[in-house]
Structures are given as C-alpha cells and as structure tokens.
Design an enzyme around this catalytic site. Structure first.
Site, PDB file in Angstrom:
ATOM      1  N   SER A   7       0.848  -1.189   0.000  1.00 43.37           N
ATOM      2  CA  SER A   7       0.000   0.000   0.000  1.00 43.37           C
ATOM      3  C   SER A   7       0.883   1.237   0.000  1.00 43.37           C
ATOM      4  O   SER A   7       1.662   1.452   0.938  1.00 43.37           O
ATOM      5  CB  SER A   7      -0.898   0.029   1.242  1.00 43.37           C
ATOM      6  OG  SER A   7      -1.354   1.355   1.439  1.00 43.37           O
ATOM      7  N   HIS A  32      -1.289  -1.321  -4.247  1.00 40.63           N
ATOM      8  CA  HIS A  32      -2.534  -0.990  -3.545  1.00 40.63           C
ATOM      9  C   HIS A  32      -2.587   0.523  -3.312  1.00 40.63           C
ATOM     10  O   HIS A  32      -1.682   1.107  -2.716  1.00 40.63           O
ATOM     11  CB  HIS A  32      -2.570  -1.746  -2.216  1.00 40.63           C
ATOM     12  CG  HIS A  32      -3.852  -1.599  -1.464  1.00 40.63           C
ATOM     13  ND1 HIS A  32      -4.962  -2.386  -1.707  1.00 40.63           N
ATOM     14  CD2 HIS A  32      -4.213  -0.766  -0.460  1.00 40.63           C
ATOM     15  CE1 HIS A  32      -5.942  -2.043  -0.888  1.00 40.63           C
ATOM     16  NE2 HIS A  32      -5.515  -1.054  -0.123  1.00 40.63           N
ATOM     17  N   ASP A  34      -4.790   3.609  -1.766  1.00 34.45           N
ATOM     18  CA  ASP A  34      -5.853   3.948  -0.813  1.00 34.45           C
ATOM     19  C   ASP A  34      -6.393   5.346  -1.076  1.00 34.45           C
ATOM     20  O   ASP A  34      -5.681   6.331  -0.928  1.00 34.45           O
ATOM     21  CB  ASP A  34      -5.306   3.854   0.618  1.00 34.45           C
ATOM     22  CG  ASP A  34      -5.089   2.414   1.034  1.00 34.45           C
ATOM     23  OD1 ASP A  34      -6.039   1.626   0.935  1.00 34.45           O
ATOM     24  OD2 ASP A  34      -3.967   2.068   1.450  1.00 34.45           O
ATOM     25  N   MET A  36      -9.018   8.119   0.068  1.00 36.06           N
ATOM     26  CA  MET A  36      -9.798   8.505   1.260  1.00 36.06           C
ATOM     27  C   MET A  36     -10.339   9.915   1.093  1.00 36.06           C
ATOM     28  O   MET A  36      -9.647  10.790   0.567  1.00 36.06           O
ATOM     29  CB  MET A  36      -8.900   8.445   2.498  1.00 36.06           C
ATOM     30  CG  MET A  36      -8.270   7.091   2.717  1.00 36.06           C
ATOM     31  SD  MET A  36      -7.302   7.082   4.232  1.00 36.06           S
ATOM     32  CE  MET A  36      -6.646   5.408   4.169  1.00 36.06           C
ATOM     33  N   HIS A  65      -8.469   1.054  -3.816  1.00 38.16           N
ATOM     34  CA  HIS A  65      -9.371   0.855  -2.676  1.00 38.16           C
ATOM     35  C   HIS A  65     -10.050   2.187  -2.369  1.00 38.16           C
ATOM     36  O   HIS A  65      -9.434   3.094  -1.811  1.00 38.16           O
ATOM     37  CB  HIS A  65      -8.517   0.361  -1.487  1.00 38.16           C
ATOM     38  CG  HIS A  65      -9.272   0.149  -0.219  1.00 38.16           C
ATOM     39  ND1 HIS A  65      -8.637  -0.086   0.996  1.00 38.16           N
ATOM     40  CD2 HIS A  65     -10.605   0.123   0.057  1.00 38.16           C
ATOM     41  CE1 HIS A  65      -9.545  -0.248   1.941  1.00 38.16           C
ATOM     42  NE2 HIS A  65     -10.750  -0.108   1.406  1.00 38.16           N
ATOM     43  N   MET A  67     -12.292   4.487  -0.362  1.00 39.38           N
ATOM     44  CA  MET A  67     -12.935   4.724   0.938  1.00 39.38           C
ATOM     45  C   MET A  67     -13.600   6.083   0.858  1.00 39.38           C
ATOM     46  O   MET A  67     -13.160   7.063   1.471  1.00 39.38           O
ATOM     47  CB  MET A  67     -11.869   4.666   2.049  1.00 39.38           C
ATOM     48  CG  MET A  67     -11.362   3.256   2.296  1.00 39.38           C
ATOM     49  SD  MET A  67      -9.772   3.198   3.138  1.00 39.38           S
ATOM     50  CE  MET A  67      -8.691   3.324   1.729  1.00 39.38           C
ATOM     51  N   MET A 136     -11.366  -5.999   5.860  1.00 37.43           N
ATOM     52  CA  MET A 136     -10.601  -4.978   6.579  1.00 37.43           C
ATOM     53  C   MET A 136     -10.206  -5.544   7.946  1.00 37.43           C
ATOM     54  O   MET A 136     -11.057  -5.959   8.737  1.00 37.43           O
ATOM     55  CB  MET A 136     -11.431  -3.698   6.764  1.00 37.43           C
ATOM     56  CG  MET A 136     -11.742  -2.943   5.479  1.00 37.43           C
ATOM     57  SD  MET A 136     -10.329  -2.579   4.422  1.00 37.43           S
ATOM     58  CE  MET A 136      -9.295  -1.600   5.528  1.00 37.43           C
ATOM     59  N   ASP A 174      -6.634  -6.545   4.486  1.00 33.19           N
ATOM     60  CA  ASP A 174      -6.064  -5.191   4.433  1.00 33.19           C
ATOM     61  C   ASP A 174      -6.013  -4.578   5.829  1.00 33.19           C
ATOM     62  O   ASP A 174      -7.049  -4.271   6.423  1.00 33.19           O
ATOM     63  CB  ASP A 174      -6.914  -4.317   3.491  1.00 33.19           C
ATOM     64  CG  ASP A 174      -6.318  -2.932   3.272  1.00 33.19           C
ATOM     65  OD1 ASP A 174      -5.205  -2.666   3.766  1.00 33.19           O
ATOM     66  OD2 ASP A 174      -6.979  -2.112   2.596  1.00 33.19           O
TER      67      ASP A 174
HETATM   68  C1  DX5 Z   1      -6.294   1.434   5.756  1.00 28.60           C
HETATM   69  C2  DX5 Z   1      -5.837   1.137   4.354  1.00 28.60           C
HETATM   70  C3  DX5 Z   1      -4.737   0.163   4.283  1.00 28.60           C
HETATM   71  C4  DX5 Z   1      -3.448   0.622   4.930  1.00 28.60           C
HETATM   72  C5  DX5 Z   1      -2.624  -0.563   5.242  1.00 28.60           C
HETATM   73  O1  DX5 Z   1      -7.377   2.275   5.706  1.00 28.60           O
HETATM   74  O2  DX5 Z   1      -6.916   0.623   3.588  1.00 28.60           O
HETATM   75  O3  DX5 Z   1      -4.503  -0.241   2.938  1.00 28.60           O
HETATM   76  O4  DX5 Z   1      -2.709   1.480   4.116  1.00 28.60           O
HETATM   77  O5  DX5 Z   1      -1.509  -0.108   5.936  1.00 28.60           O
HETATM   78  P1  DX5 Z   1      -0.802  -1.039   7.019  1.00 28.60           P
HETATM   79  O6  DX5 Z   1      -0.309  -2.250   6.274  1.00 28.60           O
HETATM   80  O7  DX5 Z   1       0.292  -0.179   7.525  1.00 28.60           O
HETATM   81  O8  DX5 Z   1      -1.830  -1.395   8.049  1.00 28.60           O
HETATM   82 ZN    ZN Z   2      -6.457  -0.274   1.618  1.00 23.06          ZN
END
Ligand code: DX5
Ligand code: ZN
Length: 218
Positions: A7, A32, A34, A36, A65, A67, A136, A174
């Site tokens: 990620s 990956h 993220d 947000m 991903h 969110m 998650m 994840d």
């Molecule tokens: C959390 C994200 C994850 C996060 C994982 O909201 O969806 O993908 O970046 O990071 P680690 O591996 O550090 O928990």
């Molecule tokens: Zn993620």
C-alpha cells in the site's frame, strides 16, 4: 496464488514514482492505492489525477481501494485513471448491487470491502458479482494500525461461503499485515495481502516482500 500488494499510503509521496518502481523491483504483485475522502473515513489522500499519474509509471496492476461516499459518481473517473481492481465499501452505498455492476460493466475487476464490524450477511446477495472480497483487518483511515484478530474468523467464514458456492473469488486482507501474522491470515483463506507500513518502514523492500511471501506460503 499468493499476491503481495504494497500500500503506497506508507510510501514517500514526494518520491512516489521511485517508490513504485522500487516495490515492483522488490517483487510486488499489485500496487494498492488507498483513496480517502475525509468523510467516509477520517483522512484525506488522493484522487483520480494522482491515480492516473501512478498508472503511467506502474507496470503492475493497480488495486484501487475507494474509501469514499458517495462512491458511484466517482467510479468512472477511477476506471479511466487506470484501476485494474476497483474496490468499493459495502457501507459506502445503499445501492450496492448497482455500484458493483457499474464497476463490472466498466471492465475493472470488482472488489468489495467490509469494515471489521460489518455483518458478513452483506455478502450473500452479491458474492457472485465479485472478483475480490477485501476483509478490513483495521478500521480504515490510516496506515500503521494493529491487526484486529477477529478478522481471521471472518476470512474463514468468507472462504467457506465461496467454496460452498463453487465461486472463484479472492480474499484480500487489508490492515496490520506483518511478517509475523501473515501466515495465520493465509491459513484462514486469504490470498491477497496488503502491506503498507510493513514494507515501506523497512530499508530493504525486497527482503520484507520475500519474507511476507514465504510466510504466507508456509
Ligand atoms: C487502511 C488502508 C490500508 C493501509 C494498510 O485504511 O486501507 O490499505 O494502508 O496499511 P498497514 O499495512 O500499515 O496497516
Ligand atoms: Zn487499503
């Protein structure tokens, strides 16, 4: 097949292109990403413009991903930006069937993420529409959080559901994945492993990705 998906949330964003090349050279199977929105989760990251820039430098598929809520209206932009797997959250829309079909029709692989406390019955009517279920194992919003052990039960139940229905759906886990807990997640039935801080906090990305893969395969 075991797949390791670093990620980039924990990467050095000032050197994002180099970081992506480095994890690819180190053996990453997927990148990956993220996304947000400061509303669905209490953090803000990146939008389609940056995903498009990442797609220009990445050679591995982008595992995006989302969110964000609302999500439907942004799906086309992330498809166009270059997502290969596009994951949306079950909690982010009341029209889940419609949103998943929108992803499918756009040509992306379809991912559905469930927060740690979301009942698994949310999967029953849509499992056949999916390529990936994202379990998650932290509450989404931040990298570097601790793995929630109950996620292992959830992975087992989902794997059972997939097998019982004779479907071909991957389970991605994840949050909080490290060399010392990846084996349990693999044994429970996960086959795609997101690792943010575990990879980017180490000086040698190749060594940690090799260890993650070896432990997941053991
Ligand atoms: C959390 C994200 C994850 C996060 C994982 O909201 O969806 O993908 O970046 O990071 P680690 O591996 O550090 O928990
Ligand atoms: Zn993620």
């Amino acid at each position: 097949m075991i797949q390791i998906a670093p990620s980039i949330l924990s990467a050095d964003f000032a050197r994002l292109g180099e970081e992506i090349h480095a994890v690819e050279a180190a053996g990453a199977d997927l990148i990956h990403v993220d996304v947000m929105d400061g509303h669905f989760v209490p953090n803000l990251t990146i939008g389609p413009l940056v995903v498009e820039a990442i797609a220009r430098v990445a050679t591995k598929p982008l595992d995006v991903h989302l969110m964000i809520a609302p999500v439907e209206v942004y799906i086309p932009a992330f498809v166009k930006a270059g997502a290969r797997i596009l994951t949306i959250h079950a909690e982010s829309t009341i029209h889940l069937d419609r949103a998943l079909n929108l992803v499918r029709e756009s040509g992306c692989q379809v991912g559905l993420a469930l927060n740690p406390a979301t009942p698994l019955c949310n999967l029953s009517s849509v499992l056949h529409l999916l390529d990936v279920v994202v379990v998650m194992s932290v509450n989404p919003g931040f990298g570097g959080q601790s793995f929630i052990p109950h996620a292992l039960h959830r992975i087992k139940s989902i794997r059972r559901m997939i097998t019982e229905r004779g479907l071909n759906v991957s389970i991605e886990v994840d949050g909080g994945i490290k060399p010392d807990n990846i084996a349990e997640a693999a044994k429970a039935g996960a086959d795609i492993f997101v690792a943010g801080s575990a990879v980017f906090s180490q000086p040698d990305y190749g060594a940690v990705i090799r260890t993650l893969r070896a432990n997941a395969s053991a």
